[in-house]
Scaffold this motif. Structure first.
Motif, short mmCIF file in Angstrom:
data_model
loop_
_atom_site.label_atom_id
_atom_site.label_comp_id
_atom_site.label_asym_id
_atom_site.label_seq_id
_atom_site.Cartn_x
_atom_site.Cartn_y
_atom_site.Cartn_z
N ILE A 17 25.26 50.85 38.58
CA ILE A 17 25.63 49.46 38.37
C ILE A 17 25.55 48.68 39.68
CG2 ILE A 17 28.11 49.84 38.80
CD1 ILE A 17 28.61 47.89 36.40
N GLN A 18 25.14 47.43 39.59
CA GLN A 18 25.14 46.52 40.73
C GLN A 18 26.20 45.46 40.44
OE1 GLN A 18 21.37 45.32 42.51
NE2 GLN A 18 22.09 43.21 42.56
N TYR A 19 27.32 45.53 41.13
CA TYR A 19 28.45 44.68 40.81
C TYR A 19 28.23 43.22 41.21
CZ TYR A 19 31.51 48.49 39.36
OH TYR A 19 32.09 49.53 38.67
N ARG A 20 28.76 42.34 40.42
CA ARG A 20 28.72 40.91 40.69
C ARG A 20 29.60 40.57 41.90
NH1 ARG A 20 27.24 36.50 37.58
NH2 ARG A 20 28.31 34.54 38.08
N HIS A 21 30.75 41.21 41.97
CA HIS A 21 31.69 41.02 43.09
C HIS A 21 32.04 42.41 43.66
CE1 HIS A 21 32.96 37.35 40.54
NE2 HIS A 21 32.13 36.95 41.48
N PRO A 22 31.14 43.03 44.42
CA PRO A 22 31.37 44.40 44.88
C PRO A 22 32.59 44.56 45.78
CG PRO A 22 29.47 43.42 45.98
CD PRO A 22 29.84 42.50 44.88
N GLU A 23 33.03 43.46 46.39
CA GLU A 23 34.21 43.52 47.26
C GLU A 23 35.51 43.54 46.46
OE1 GLU A 23 33.64 39.31 46.17
OE2 GLU A 23 32.31 40.96 46.71
N SER A 24 35.44 43.25 45.18
CA SER A 24 36.62 43.21 44.33
C SER A 24 36.87 44.56 43.68
CB SER A 24 36.45 42.15 43.24
OG SER A 24 37.42 42.30 42.22
N GLY A 25 38.13 44.91 43.50
CA GLY A 25 38.47 46.14 42.80
C GLY A 25 38.09 46.12 41.35
N PHE A 26 37.74 44.93 40.83
CA PHE A 26 37.29 44.82 39.45
C PHE A 26 35.77 44.96 39.33
CE2 PHE A 26 41.32 42.43 39.29
CZ PHE A 26 41.93 43.08 38.23
N GLY A 27 35.05 44.88 40.45
CA GLY A 27 33.59 44.89 40.39
C GLY A 27 33.05 43.54 39.99
N HIS A 28 33.49 43.06 38.86
CA HIS A 28 33.28 41.67 38.45
C HIS A 28 34.66 41.09 38.23
CE1 HIS A 28 31.85 38.63 35.14
NE2 HIS A 28 32.27 38.03 36.24
N ASP A 29 35.08 40.22 39.14
CA ASP A 29 36.39 39.58 39.03
C ASP A 29 36.26 38.42 38.05
OD1 ASP A 29 38.77 38.21 39.27
OD2 ASP A 29 38.92 38.48 41.43
N LYS A 30 36.64 38.66 36.82
CA LYS A 30 36.46 37.67 35.77
C LYS A 30 37.27 36.40 36.04
CE LYS A 30 35.44 41.09 32.20
NZ LYS A 30 35.77 41.57 30.83
N SER A 31 38.40 36.55 36.72
CA SER A 31 39.20 35.37 37.03
C SER A 31 38.42 34.40 37.91
CB SER A 31 40.52 35.75 37.72
OG SER A 31 40.29 36.32 38.99
N ARG A 32 37.67 34.92 38.87
CA ARG A 32 36.86 34.08 39.75
C ARG A 32 35.75 33.37 38.97
NH1 ARG A 32 35.26 37.98 44.67
NH2 ARG A 32 33.68 36.33 44.93
N THR A 33 35.11 34.10 38.08
CA THR A 33 34.03 33.51 37.29
C THR A 33 34.55 32.40 36.40
OG1 THR A 33 32.74 35.56 37.29
CG2 THR A 33 32.30 34.01 35.51
N ILE A 34 35.65 32.66 35.71
CA ILE A 34 36.20 31.65 34.79
C ILE A 34 36.72 30.45 35.58
CG2 ILE A 34 38.04 31.17 33.13
CD1 ILE A 34 37.78 34.12 32.24
N ARG A 35 37.43 30.71 36.68
CA ARG A 35 37.99 29.61 37.48
C ARG A 35 36.88 28.72 38.02
NH1 ARG A 35 40.52 32.45 41.47
NH2 ARG A 35 41.83 33.33 39.84
N LYS A 36 35.81 29.32 38.52
CA LYS A 36 34.69 28.54 39.05
C LYS A 36 34.09 27.66 37.96
CE LYS A 36 30.50 29.14 41.86
NZ LYS A 36 29.52 28.37 41.07
N TYR A 37 33.92 28.24 36.77
CA TYR A 37 33.32 27.49 35.66
C TYR A 37 34.19 26.31 35.27
CZ TYR A 37 31.07 26.61 31.15
OH TYR A 37 30.41 26.03 30.10
#
Length: 255
Positions: free
Chosen positions: A144-164
């Motif tokens: 897997i290539q993570y969207r947010h590799p620095e996050s413990g979630f790999g993909h920090d959905k909160s960041r994606t939703i908040r940005k949107y």
């Protein structure tokens, strides 16, 4: 958002695996092509307890799968069913200018392939997907290539939703209602980011929400979500009336 484009009455963000699909495709691959159900459940317990993050646990699951990626996709097409109410819900949302946005900790190629299988190329291409990608290694294997590799979630959905939601423009008093639908550990970061959270009955997300006192509404499939969202959009019920669980009485859902 341009004034020439109508502001949607609502926006529905949804997890993919185990939410829009009735089974989790990554769990299916791990259980059947990787180290199996028992080991996966051990990792889930560690994640819920906060001793292991989702990013690292998911990598361990995927490392145990030796099947070539294209074969994995074909296997999933044959074994992962669509939620029985999703097609009708999606059609209703389209007819009412309500975007349905996939926010997933899975992988874009798998999600796209299954969406095309379920809905056809034309319909599938209209659904926005925020997810991780696949990385092919020199030895021919994949990971897997993570969207947010620095996050413990790999993909920090909160960041994606908040940005949107923060980048949306709409006239004063016309803010859409934001919904999120989820079921599992990967949805923990998204649980507080929308107006109303739908958490799937019997799944890990409810355990987390009860522990952390995050309000949620239980659902079993998208037929229920459809009814709830339609009632809110048509003004038949308020968010508060639909919210089955408040901070003070969450424990009731577990009994």
């Amino acid at each position: 958002m341009s004034s020439s484009i109508p502001v949607p009455p609502a926006i529905v963000f949804s997890d993919w695996d185990g939410t829009i699909t009735s089974l989790d495709s990554n769990d299916y691959l791990t259980d059947n092509l990787g180290f199996g159900y028992d080991k996966r459940q051990e990792l889930n317990v560690e994640m819920i307890a906060g001793r292991l993050n989702f990013r690292d646990a998911f990598v361990d699951m995927l490392k145990s799968i030796n099947t070539p990626f294209p074969e994995c996709i074909e296997i999933l097409k044959q074994n992962i069913p669509l939620d029985p109410g999703f097609k009708d819900f999606y059609s209703w949302c389209k007819s009412h200018n309500i975007p349905v946005i996939v926010v997933s900790s899975g992988m874009i190629p798998i999600i796209k392939a299954l969406l095309v299988s379920y809905l056809g190329e034309s319909e599938a291409s209209q659904i926005t997907i925020y997810a991780n990608d696949v990385k092919y290694l020199e030895d021919g294997t994949w990971t897997i290539q993570y969207r947010h590799p620095e996050s413990g979630f790999g993909h920090d959905k909160s960041r994606t939703i908040r940005k949107y939601t923060q980048e949306m423009e709409y006239p004063e008093g016309q803010r859409p209602k934001f919904f999120y639908c989820g079921d599992g550990v990967s949805d923990l970061s998204a649980a507080r980011e929308t107006d109303l959270l739908f958490a799937k009955k019997g799944k890990d997300l409810i355990t987390y929400c009860v522990q952390e006192k995050v309000p949620f509404t239980v659902f079993e499939d998208f037929k229920e979500i459809h009814a709830y969202v339609q009632d809110v959009v048509e003004g038949k019920k308020t968010m508060e009336e639909i919210m089955e669980v408040s901070t003070g009485d969450m424990e009731k859902t577990t009994h």
